[in-house]
Design an enzyme around this catalytic site. Structure first.
Site, PDB file in Angstrom:
ATOM      1  N   CYS A 111       0.814  -1.231   0.000  1.00 15.98           N
ATOM      2  CA  CYS A 111       0.000   0.000   0.000  1.00 15.98           C
ATOM      3  C   CYS A 111       0.843   1.274   0.000  1.00 15.98           C
ATOM      4  O   CYS A 111       0.329   2.359  -0.256  1.00 15.98           O
ATOM      5  CB  CYS A 111      -0.943   0.008   1.197  1.00 15.98           C
ATOM      6  SG  CYS A 111      -2.086  -1.375   1.199  1.00 15.98           S
ATOM      7  N   HIS A 247      -3.257   7.356   2.837  1.00 13.08           N
ATOM      8  CA  HIS A 247      -3.682   6.046   2.339  1.00 13.08           C
ATOM      9  C   HIS A 247      -5.041   5.708   2.934  1.00 13.08           C
ATOM     10  O   HIS A 247      -5.298   5.990   4.107  1.00 13.08           O
ATOM     11  CB  HIS A 247      -2.645   4.991   2.749  1.00 13.08           C
ATOM     12  CG  HIS A 247      -3.058   3.606   2.411  1.00 13.08           C
ATOM     13  ND1 HIS A 247      -3.525   3.264   1.160  1.00 13.08           N
ATOM     14  CD2 HIS A 247      -3.107   2.467   3.160  1.00 13.08           C
ATOM     15  CE1 HIS A 247      -3.829   1.981   1.146  1.00 13.08           C
ATOM     16  NE2 HIS A 247      -3.589   1.473   2.341  1.00 13.08           N
ATOM     17  N   ASN A 277     -10.044  -0.091   0.171  1.00 10.42           N
ATOM     18  CA  ASN A 277      -8.584   0.017   0.117  1.00 10.42           C
ATOM     19  C   ASN A 277      -8.109  -0.455  -1.254  1.00 10.42           C
ATOM     20  O   ASN A 277      -8.161  -1.648  -1.556  1.00 10.42           O
ATOM     21  CB  ASN A 277      -7.985  -0.837   1.238  1.00 10.42           C
ATOM     22  CG  ASN A 277      -6.466  -0.755   1.304  1.00 10.42           C
ATOM     23  OD1 ASN A 277      -5.817  -0.242   0.398  1.00 10.42           O
ATOM     24  ND2 ASN A 277      -5.902  -1.280   2.375  1.00 10.42           N
TER      25      ASN A 277
END
Ligand SMILES: CC(C)(COP(=O)(O)OP(=O)(O)OC[C@H]1O[C@@H](n2cnc3c(N)ncnc32)[C@H](O)[C@@H]1OP(=O)(O)O)[C@@H](O)C(=O)NCCC(=O)NCCS
Length: 354
Positions: A111, A247, A277
């Site tokens: 990520c 994020h 996500n």
């Protein structure tokens, strides 16, 4: 001083929407749990491969910067879900955007991948090695999601976002960048049944597994630390921050980071409810949407911060330039599909029954 500044931006989100209600129909979960634990309401499921989403996002970013393929020196694709391991997703994008002989590679920092790519491309521009880079975060995490594993099955989605970075002597661009990792914690988040060690796992299909509470704890600490370091290294104070683009893994992690930085809600960009996500794609998608919505003012001080598998984390502080609208637009788009998100998930070549 020679800096790297963002001159173009773009995104590509596939059309099929997977709602919490859809998930309730195939898994032992519910909208209330997903919303209160993560902030996610829906996510997208791709009917195409990662590189196709990356190509569309990249085309929009190049048009926004007013550039042709031959202008790009370096293409970096941040992804942990490449179409194949060889060639890289970047190779397909390089071909499909007509980038001549520009260098191209994928970077996998889970990520945090987009921040890692930004740091590499930004440093190469600052050093004078290159003048222009296209940096894309693109993921098809639906390939790694199991509907029989509810702790992670509800969290992830597909999409891509992109930026163009160009050299400038103006007082703008990347002011600070930092990237870090702790391999001692690598087993806290992984994907089973992939790579050369795929036989070690009991699950026969690729599946994201995670020690959720532990990852959460590290994410809150590291994202706060990294964001504050980026602000400090840029010679700014927390009061100077105009927009935090974090994020998007869990709205509770975002809220904790914003609280630590003492930032009010209007200075934090959050779109996790719509996309879940999307790993390395979350920050460039969020940046493109923040610009589309007029949330970024000329000269704004922006902080990107991310955290992910590895464990990895990183942050960057950016002084935005004078232009907040695209120089041009691109017609690039994904091919249409009539399939629903649940139909696309059922079509995946997996051994599990959906
Ligand atoms: C994954 C995450 C949302 C889970 O939230 P949590 O509050 O930690 O929840 P837990 O995993 O402790 O599970 C709590 C309960 O919910 C249950 N549960 C798990 N997934 C569920 C789901 N999809 N639906 C309903 N219940 C679920 C668990 O079985 C557990 O039940 P129990 O208490 O009876 O054992 C959270 O830990 C998280 O966001 N972690 C970090 C993610 C992250 O930062 N990733 C960054 C890199 S990608």
């Amino acid at each position: 001083m020679r800096r790297a500044t963002i001159t173009g931006w773009g995104k590509c989100v596939p059309p099929a929407v997977l709602s919490n209600a859809d998930l309730e129909s195939v898994m032992d979960t519910n909208d209330e749990w997903i919303t209160t634990r993560s902030g996610i309401k829906e996510r997208r499921v791709a009917h195409v491969e990662t590189s196709e989403m990356a190509t569309v996002a990249g085309a929009h970013a190049m048009a926004a910067a007013g550039l042709e393929g031959s202008d790009i020196d370096l293409l970096l694709v941040a992804t942990c879900t490449p179409d194949r391991l060889i060639p890289s997703a970047a190779s397909y994008v390089q071909r499909d955007l007509g980038l001549g002989t520009a260098a191209s590679m994928d970077i996998n920092a889970a990520c945090t991948g987009f921040i890692y790519c930004l740091s590499v491309a930004g440093s190469m521009i600052e050093s004078g090695a290159i003048d222009r880079a296209l940096v894309i975060g693109a993921e098809k995490l639906s390939a790694y999601v199991s509907l029989q594993h509810r702790p992670t099955g509800v969290l992830f989605g597909d999409g891509a976002g992109a930026v163009v970075l160009e050299a400038t002597d103006a007082d703008e661009g990347l002011l600070s960048m930092s990237i870090s990792s702790d391999g001692e914690l690598c087993d806290l988040l992984s994907v089973t049944a992939t790579g050369t060690s795929y036989v070690e796992y009991e699950m026969s299909d690729p599946t994201i597994i995670m020690e959720g509470r532990e990852v959460f704890r590290h994410a809150v600490t590291r994202m706060g630390e990294a964001a504050e370091k980026a602000v400090h290294d840029a010679g700014l104070t927390l009061d100077d921050v105009d927009m935090l683009i974090p994020h998007q893994a869990n709205v509770r992690i975002i809220d904790a980071t914003a609280r630590r930085m003492n930032l009010p809600a209007e200075k934090v960009y959050v779109n996790i409810a719509s996309y879940g996500n999307t790993s390395a794609a979350t920050i460039p998608i969020a940046l493109a949407e923040a610009l589309e919505e007029g949330r970024i003012a000329p000269g704004a001080n922006i902080v990107f911060v991310a955290f992910g598998g590895g464990l990895t984390w990183g942050a960057a502080a950016i002084k935005w330039g004078a232009r907040t609208t695209p120089l041009g637009t691109s017609e690039a788009a994904l091919p249409p599909t009539d399939k629903t998100a649940l139909e696309l998930l059922a079509e995946r070549p997996r051994q599990e029954a959906v």
